[in-house]
Structure formats: structure tokens, C-alpha cells
Design a protein around this motif. Structure first.
Motif, PDB file in Angstrom:
ATOM      1  N   THR A 244     -73.506   4.848  67.665  1.00 39.85           N
ATOM      2  CA  THR A 244     -74.967   4.797  67.646  1.00 39.85           C
ATOM      3  C   THR A 244     -75.208   3.196  67.147  1.00 39.85           C
ATOM      4  O   THR A 244     -76.431   2.744  67.929  1.00 39.85           O
ATOM      5  CB  THR A 244     -75.378   5.764  66.721  1.00 39.85           C
ATOM      6  N   PRO A 245     -74.986   2.998  66.017  1.00 34.16           N
ATOM      7  CA  PRO A 245     -75.393   1.419  65.772  1.00 34.16           C
ATOM      8  C   PRO A 245     -75.066   0.474  66.819  1.00 34.16           C
ATOM      9  O   PRO A 245     -75.941  -0.937  67.047  1.00 34.16           O
ATOM     10  CB  PRO A 245     -74.771   1.372  64.442  1.00 34.16           C
ATOM     11  N   VAL A 246     -74.013   0.390  67.408  1.00 37.44           N
ATOM     12  CA  VAL A 246     -73.418  -0.350  68.281  1.00 37.44           C
ATOM     13  C   VAL A 246     -74.554  -0.722  69.641  1.00 37.44           C
ATOM     14  O   VAL A 246     -75.012  -1.707  70.068  1.00 37.44           O
ATOM     15  CB  VAL A 246     -71.869  -0.202  68.837  1.00 37.44           C
ATOM     16  N   ARG A 247     -74.862   0.617  69.797  1.00 35.83           N
ATOM     17  CA  ARG A 247     -75.802   0.970  71.138  1.00 35.83           C
ATOM     18  C   ARG A 247     -77.165   0.499  70.840  1.00 35.83           C
ATOM     19  O   ARG A 247     -77.935  -0.342  71.550  1.00 35.83           O
ATOM     20  CB  ARG A 247     -75.712   2.576  71.473  1.00 35.83           C
ATOM     21  N   ASN A 291     -76.553   9.421  76.372  1.00 35.76           N
ATOM     22  CA  ASN A 291     -76.137  10.768  76.612  1.00 35.76           C
ATOM     23  C   ASN A 291     -74.636  10.533  76.722  1.00 35.76           C
ATOM     24  O   ASN A 291     -74.056  11.593  76.312  1.00 35.76           O
ATOM     25  CB  ASN A 291     -76.901  11.352  78.005  1.00 35.76           C
ATOM     26  N   MET A 292     -74.071   9.718  77.312  1.00 32.07           N
ATOM     27  CA  MET A 292     -72.627   9.599  77.538  1.00 32.07           C
ATOM     28  C   MET A 292     -72.081   9.591  76.060  1.00 32.07           C
ATOM     29  O   MET A 292     -70.998  10.188  75.821  1.00 32.07           O
ATOM     30  CB  MET A 292     -72.539   8.250  78.130  1.00 32.07           C
ATOM     31  N   LEU A 293     -72.519   8.757  75.156  1.00 38.44           N
ATOM     32  CA  LEU A 293     -72.045   8.748  73.794  1.00 38.44           C
ATOM     33  C   LEU A 293     -72.219  10.033  73.154  1.00 38.44           C
ATOM     34  O   LEU A 293     -71.249  10.619  72.424  1.00 38.44           O
ATOM     35  CB  LEU A 293     -72.867   7.672  73.132  1.00 38.44           C
ATOM     36  N   TYR A 294     -73.253  10.730  73.351  1.00 39.57           N
ATOM     37  CA  TYR A 294     -73.419  12.090  72.704  1.00 39.57           C
ATOM     38  C   TYR A 294     -72.557  13.164  73.259  1.00 39.57           C
ATOM     39  O   TYR A 294     -72.078  13.972  72.544  1.00 39.57           O
ATOM     40  CB  TYR A 294     -74.976  12.387  73.070  1.00 39.57           C
ATOM     41  N   HIS A 295     -72.054  13.058  74.526  1.00 45.58           N
ATOM     42  CA  HIS A 295     -71.247  13.969  75.309  1.00 45.58           C
ATOM     43  C   HIS A 295     -69.882  13.624  75.376  1.00 45.58           C
ATOM     44  O   HIS A 295     -69.182  14.176  75.949  1.00 45.58           O
ATOM     45  CB  HIS A 295     -71.799  14.235  76.407  1.00 45.58           C
TER      46      HIS A 295
END
Length: 564
Positions: A244-247, A291-295
Motif C-alpha cells: 500500500t505505501p509503495v503504491r 484492486n489487484m493488490l487487494y485481491h
């Protein structure tokens, strides 16, 4: 193995419709910021408001209508995906269940019940979610990312290059962190499965646990498993939390760099509308990435579950085709073992060059020490396992030439601990032939085995829904006798038939064996002589062989009886 490709192709048109909806929705979402940009440009112009009122109204109307259409399409896409997911789970579960039910006993003996339950429930659900929801979501995100980059290249090629380079950096970071996440998730799932197996063992052995007062030891083992699971789960989410912080850093870097270039005049022909459009596209660019990171966890679960289901399904060697072979309507009960040798899964030999014969209508006792191979012989007669060498024949026909369906149709096996299905008493007695049995016939059988009085205590009689806890051990054995009589076969196999019943019912069972089954071949696994009064032959299993004995080999010592 499950042919997932074949199952997915069944829904190819629905998936194609979803792909079409994804493309249309992505185009609309790409178009919406452009309408806002045009609106800002119109408002910022030097034209009098009255002159642009109609254009503004048109732009707002187009925006609202387009948003409404997008919402309807999103609803349609979500509905189709949800239906596809549920249908996929149903089809995969049905295919897997059919495959498992065709497993041979050797395959079942190497599996833990909780493992099968996990595969049939959570693993198949993971696969359904992965194929039905997660993959389409990734496709949708991918299509939208490509469209955003294409539009950005038309708006300003430099901005597009910045986004591409930044996204490459983000993808590399995700892949690197994702490798660790995949390892942690795999280990977490493995530990969770061990924990499930432990739960099954604990709850099945609860009486033993309390009798030996080992609750604390069992709790400690539970804590060890739970701690290991928590450790892996924590490592997984620690790794995931880095994404998340990277994004966010990547996103803010792109916005800051673009704003800097605009403010420094490095990029020509940039107005507030274009800046809004660029920032909006950046946000939309990172939304699917989010969304990709979340899933990402769903991807790992789906991949692991697919591997586990494939591993469970094994090869065709694990499958037992009960219809292969000759369809023999009736077996008369002539059984012969000729030089039979057998071992479980190529392990220590259980039987070596065993020879014996049982003639039609004979009552035979199968005796021997615990672990000698009595149950193994019964398993071979029932066709649960294939012998290593030798021949087993029924009425002169090789067992391999007779279909297992015909073989088992002609044999009734009364287990020492019979299973009670969660169904009616009638269904528990006739099992697979309910329509051919009248209620009166069922009641006659219940009276014969001594269960009638028990059944009359139930509100719905033979239509009472019962389960494992509805009967005592002795009553379960009587129920198993009722099943055997209802099946009406030529061969009966009893595993210590009177071990759990009282003296009165023991005599009832002996009378049934002597009178009702007098024309059938009867094999009795026995551990005490009183079980096998009036047998014609005794087969003693010892030292991996079978020795044929007569009843005079039962001797009396100190008022107790034993086999010699």
C-alpha cells in the motif's frame, strides 16, 4: 485430474459477455473524465454564461446518462460474475465429488477425512472465486490500465511515459514482495490444514482425552499449531502492508512530477482542464492497481487450491470402475483363493500364497490374532483391493472378470461398527432399493432382528430421521443385520456380529444365521468361540497363511474358550 478448461468452456459465452461488458465499462470510465475536462474548459472560456448554458446542460446530461449506463452495466457484470462463480463452484464440486466416490480403498486409506472435507469446501470455493471473480477483475483492471495509458499518450506523451516507467517499477516491487507473500500464504494454508486434521482427531478422541486426563497436552499442541499459523499469517500481512505505501508513494511521485513539469513550463499547452484530466487518469490508473493488490491473496489461494485439488484427484490408477467386467446377476457363494499374496501399497506383506475354498451354503469362521489378516481377506473378497499375485474366483470366475457392482450386489457385509446415515430408518435399512420394499416388510425385518420395539418409540416410526447418536452400539449392529436381510444376497460376511449386543439378542442373531441364512454362504470373523457355533469350517489366519481347521480345534481351558 479435473479438466478445469472443459468446465470453464461450458461458460465461454457468459465469460465473453463479461469481457465485452468490461471493455465497454472501461471505455466509459475513460470517457467520463474527458467530459469534465471539456466542461472545465468551457467554463474557463471568456464566453458569456448565457451563450454556453445549452452546451453545459448537454455536457452534464451526457455525463449523468453515461454514468447511469455505466452503473447498469456494472450491475449486469456483477450479476453474471456472481452467477458464473456459483455455477463454477457447483460444477467443480460435483465433478470432484464424483471422482472421489470412484476412488479405490487404497486411495481412501491414505487420506484424512478432514483433508477431503477441506478440499470439497474451502478449496473448491477458492477456485470458483479465483476463476469466477478474481481473474475477470484482473482482466477488467488490465483493460482499463491499457486504455488509460493510450488516452494519456494522446493527452501528453511525456505524461504517458512517466506513468509507464512508474508502473513498471511498481510491478517489479509487487512481484518481488508477492513472491514472499506466496510462500507465507502457502505455509499458512498447510499449517491450517494440519490444524483442521488435529481438530478432527481431538473431537473424535474426546473420551480418550478425558479418560487419560491429557487435556493440557492437547491444548499445548493446539497452541503450537495456532502459534505457527499466526506467525505465517502475520508475516503474510506484514509483506502485504508494504504494497500500500509503495503504491501511494508511486502515485504521489507521478502527480508531483507532472505538476512540477507543468508549473515549470516544461510542458506546453497545459491548462487547468488538462491537469484535472491527467490527475483524474492517474487516480483511475492506480484504482485497478489497488484492486489487484487487494485481491492478491485471492490469487494465491486460488493457485494453491487448484494445485491441491489436482493433487487430490491423482491419476486414473486411483479410480475404481465398478461397472468394468461381466455383469453377473447372481453369485452362488463358491469362493476360492489360489496362491494369493497381498500387501498394502507395496509395504510389508500381509498374505503369502494363501489357499482355501468356501463352498456354496457353507458357514465358515475366520479366526486369528489381531492384525493377522482377517479383515484383509474380507476386503479382498469385497474387491476393495487388488491382489499382488494369485487368483480369487467366485463360482469359477476370476474376480477381475466380474464387475465390482455385480460382486458387491451379491455380498452383504455386516461391520462391527456400522454407520447410520442421517436419513430415515427405512432408508437406513434398504439403503439403495427403497422403492421395492413395503413398510410391512421393513417392520417384519425389524421384528426379526429385535429392533421393532425401539423403532415404535420414535414419533414417525420407520420414517423417523436418525443419525449416529440415535442408536447404541448394539442397536447399530442389529440395524446392520436388518440391512443384510433386506439386501437378500447369497453371501454374508459378519465382522464379530455379537460383540456389542446382549445375550438375548445374541441368540436372536445366531438363530438368524442358522435359519434365515441357512441356504447362503456365511463368513464370520470371530474372536470368541460362542460366535461360531454350528459352523462347517474354520479358517485360521496365521503367519501370513490360512490354515483350515475343524470345530474340534476349539478347546476349553479354565472355563474359558480359545482357538488353537
Amino acid at each position: 485430474m479435473i479438466n478445469l478448461k472443459k468446465i470453464i468452456l461450458k461458460y465461454k459465452y457468459k465469460f465473453l459477455l463479461v469481457i465485452l461488458l468490461i471493455i465497454i465499462i472501461s471505455l466509459i470510465n475513460t470517457f467520463l473524465p474527458y467530459i469534465i475536462k471539456q466542461t472545465i474548459a468551457l467554463v474557463k472560456s471568456d464566453v458569456v454564461f448565457h451563450d454556453i448554458k445549452q452546451k453545459l446542460f448537454s455536457l452534464v446530461s451526457v455525463y449523468l446518462i453515461t454514468t447511469l449506463i455505466c452503473a447498469i452495466l456494472e450491475f449486469l457484470k456483477s450479476t453474471i460474475l456472481a452467477k458464473n462463480t456459483q455455477d463454477l463452484i457447483y460444477d467443480i464440486r460435483k465433478t470432484t465429488y464424483k471422482r472421489i466416490m470412484d476412488f479405490n480403498m487404497d486411495t481412501f486409506s491414505n487420506m484424512h477425512i478432514s483433508t477431503l472435507v477441506t478440499r470439497m469446501t474451502s478449496d473448491i470455493s477458492n477456485i470458483g472465486e479465483f476463476i469466477g471473480r478474481t481473474l475477470p477483475m484482473f482482466l477488467s483492471s488490465g483493460v482499463f490500465l491499457i486504455l488509460v495509458l493510450i488516452v494519456m499518450s494522446f493527452v501528453n506523451i511525456y505524461f504517458a511515459i512517466i506513468m509507464i516507467v512508474s508502473s513498471i517499477f511498481l510491478v517489479v516491487a509487487v512481484l518481488k514482495i508477492g513472491k514472499k507473500m506466496a510462500y507465507y500464504k502457502k505455509r499458512e494454508i498447510e499449517i491450517t490444514e494440519n490444524l483442521n486434521d488435529y481438530f478432527g482427531e481431538t473431537f473424535s478422541s474426546i473420551k480418550t482425552t478425558h479418560i487419560f486426563n491429557i487435556q493440557n497436552e492437547r491444548r499445548q499442541k493446539f497452541i503450537d499449531y495456532s502459534s505457527a499459523e499466526l506467525s505465517m499469517s502475520t508475516k503474510y500481512f506484514d509483506s502485504q502492508s508494504i504494497l500500500t505505501p509503495v503504491r501511494s508513494i508511486t502515485r504521489y511521485f507521478i502527480i508531483s512530477l507532472i505538476l512540477y513539469l507543468c508549473l515549470q513550463g516544461k510542458v506546453a499547452n497545459i491548462d487547468i482542464g488538462v491537469i484535472y484530466l491527467v490527475v483524474s487518469y492517474i487516480d483511475k490508473f492506480f484504482e485497478p492497481l489497488g484492486n489487484m493488490l487487494y485481491h492478491y491473496e485471492d490469487i494465491q489461494k486460488g493457485k494453491i487450491s487448484m494445485h491441491r485439488i489436482d493433487e487430490l484427484m491423482g491419476t486414473d490408477e486411483n479410480i475404481e470402475n465398478i461397472y468394468q467386467g461381466e455383469n453377473t446377476e447372481k453369485l452362488y457363494g463358491n469362493i476360492k483363493f489360489s496362491n494369493v499374496s497381498f500387501s498394502y501399497s507395496n509395504k510389508k506383506s500381509i498374505l503369502e500364497n494363501v489357499n482355501f475354498s468356501i463352498n456354496e451354503g457353507e458357514r465358515v469362521a475366520l479366526i486369528g490374532e489381531t492384525g493377522a489378516g482377517k479383515t484383509t481377506i474380507v476386503n479382498l473378497i469385497l474387491g476393495f483391493y487388488k491382489i499382488n499375485s494369485g487368483n480369487i474366483t467366485f463360482d469359477g470366475k476370476n474376480i477381475d472378470d466380474i464387475s465390482l457392482e455385480s460382486l458387491r450386489k451379491n455380498i452383504s457385509f455386516i461391520q462391527q461398527s456400522p454407520y447410520v446415515f442421517n436419513d430415515t430408518i427405512k432408508k437406513n435399512i434398504v439403503v439403495n432399493n427403497e422403492n421395492n420394499f413395503s413398510d410391512e416388510k421393513i417392520i417384519d425385518i425389524l421384528k426379526l432382528v429385535g429392533l421393532y420395539n425401539k423403532v415404535t418409540n420414535f414419533k414417525n416410526g420407520i420414517y423417523e430421521i436418525v443419525n449416529e447418536n440415535s442408536f447404541s452400539k448394539g442397536e447399530k449392529q442389529l440395524l446392520a443385520f436388518a440391512r443384510a436381510i433386506a439386501k437378500d444376497t447369497s453371501i454374508y460376511i459378519f465382522d464379530e456380529p455379537t460383540s456389542n449386543i446382549d445375550v438375548k439378542n445374541e441368540q436372536t442373531i445366531k438363530n438368524i444365521i442358522s435359519e434365515v441364512l441357512k441356504d447362503s454362504t456365511v463368513i464370520i470373523i470371530a474372536h470368541r468361540p460362542t460366535t461360531i457355533e454350528n459352523v462347517d469350517k474354520i479358517l485360521k489366519v496365521q503367519n501370513k497363511k490360512v490354515v483350515v481347521k475343524s470345530r474340534k480345534n476349539i478347546v476349553h481351558i479354565n472355563n474359558s474358550e480359545k482357538f488353537t
